[in-house]
Scaffold this active site. Sequence first.
Site, PDB file in Angstrom:
ATOM      1  N   HIS A 149       0.863  -1.176   0.000  1.00 48.14           N
ATOM      2  CA  HIS A 149       0.000   0.000   0.000  1.00 48.14           C
ATOM      3  C   HIS A 149       0.901   1.228   0.000  1.00 48.14           C
ATOM      4  O   HIS A 149       1.678   1.444   0.929  1.00 48.14           O
ATOM      5  CB  HIS A 149      -0.917   0.021   1.222  1.00 48.14           C
ATOM      6  CG  HIS A 149      -1.850   1.184   1.233  1.00 48.14           C
ATOM      7  ND1 HIS A 149      -3.089   1.154   0.625  1.00 48.14           N
ATOM      8  CD2 HIS A 149      -1.708   2.438   1.758  1.00 48.14           C
ATOM      9  CE1 HIS A 149      -3.681   2.332   0.785  1.00 48.14           C
ATOM     10  NE2 HIS A 149      -2.867   3.132   1.465  1.00 48.14           N
ATOM     11  N   CYS A 150       0.793   2.032  -1.040  1.00 46.96           N
ATOM     12  CA  CYS A 150       1.672   3.194  -1.202  1.00 46.96           C
ATOM     13  C   CYS A 150       1.037   4.408  -0.532  1.00 46.96           C
ATOM     14  O   CYS A 150      -0.006   4.902  -0.979  1.00 46.96           O
ATOM     15  CB  CYS A 150       1.919   3.466  -2.688  1.00 46.96           C
ATOM     16  SG  CYS A 150       3.019   4.874  -2.977  1.00 46.96           S
ATOM     17  N   THR A 151       1.671   4.899   0.525  1.00 48.18           N
ATOM     18  CA  THR A 151       1.143   6.075   1.221  1.00 48.18           C
ATOM     19  C   THR A 151       1.331   7.347   0.395  1.00 48.18           C
ATOM     20  O   THR A 151       0.607   8.321   0.580  1.00 48.18           O
ATOM     21  CB  THR A 151       1.839   6.241   2.581  1.00 48.18           C
ATOM     22  OG1 THR A 151       3.259   6.239   2.397  1.00 48.18           O
ATOM     23  CG2 THR A 151       1.477   5.093   3.511  1.00 48.18           C
TER      24      THR A 151
END
Length: 210
Positions: free
Chosen positions: A69-71
């Site tokens: 999950h790319c913040t």
Amino acid sequence: MNPGIIPRNESIPQELEQQMDLRGVPRHRFLKISEITIKQFCATCNIFRPPRSKHCSFCDNCILRFDHHCTWLGNCVGLYNYRYFVVLIYSSTIFLMQCLYVTVCHFGQEADDTFGPDYGFLDVLWVLSEDTSTVFFFLYCLFLMFAVLLLAVYHTVISLQNLTTNEHVKNYYREGQNPFDYGGLKNCQQIYCFPENLVCRSMIQHDPTC
């Protein structure tokens, strides 16, 4: 974009009602991948996940070929958008390198205009002291460039091994036991050209012992 969200069931499918445990949840099915046993059923989405999928706690969805999950993007990176994510970090690295090059040329031109073509190191320092905002911009780009460059190198390495970030960080497979590894060239071809094709060796099997 859609990273590969697996549609969820609003309720437990009727065909599974005869396979409930004491908690009222369908009995899990397990896959053994290279001696690693993976639970397939997702109690949140009420589905049996395909191999390499994972439920993301941030997005609250099961994602095909879950990478991470790319913040930065506020989105998962998975089957459908992984190649675009890699293009993003490569292009960002090249862009930041160009920013550094243009900034250095700017300082050189300023020194040349002020002190002539025979300017020295002290002359450059004087130019830097007179243009602190551009110096901070240079340092900012330098920091970002190294960060994104390391990210690009990391994803290049795991792509050559046909690993996701999730699999690599959790050390899913022992050396030589990755069932999805067919060599660097074929791995990259599958990931970036035909991501929907799930190619694997015979190391995936049903685990009836669980």
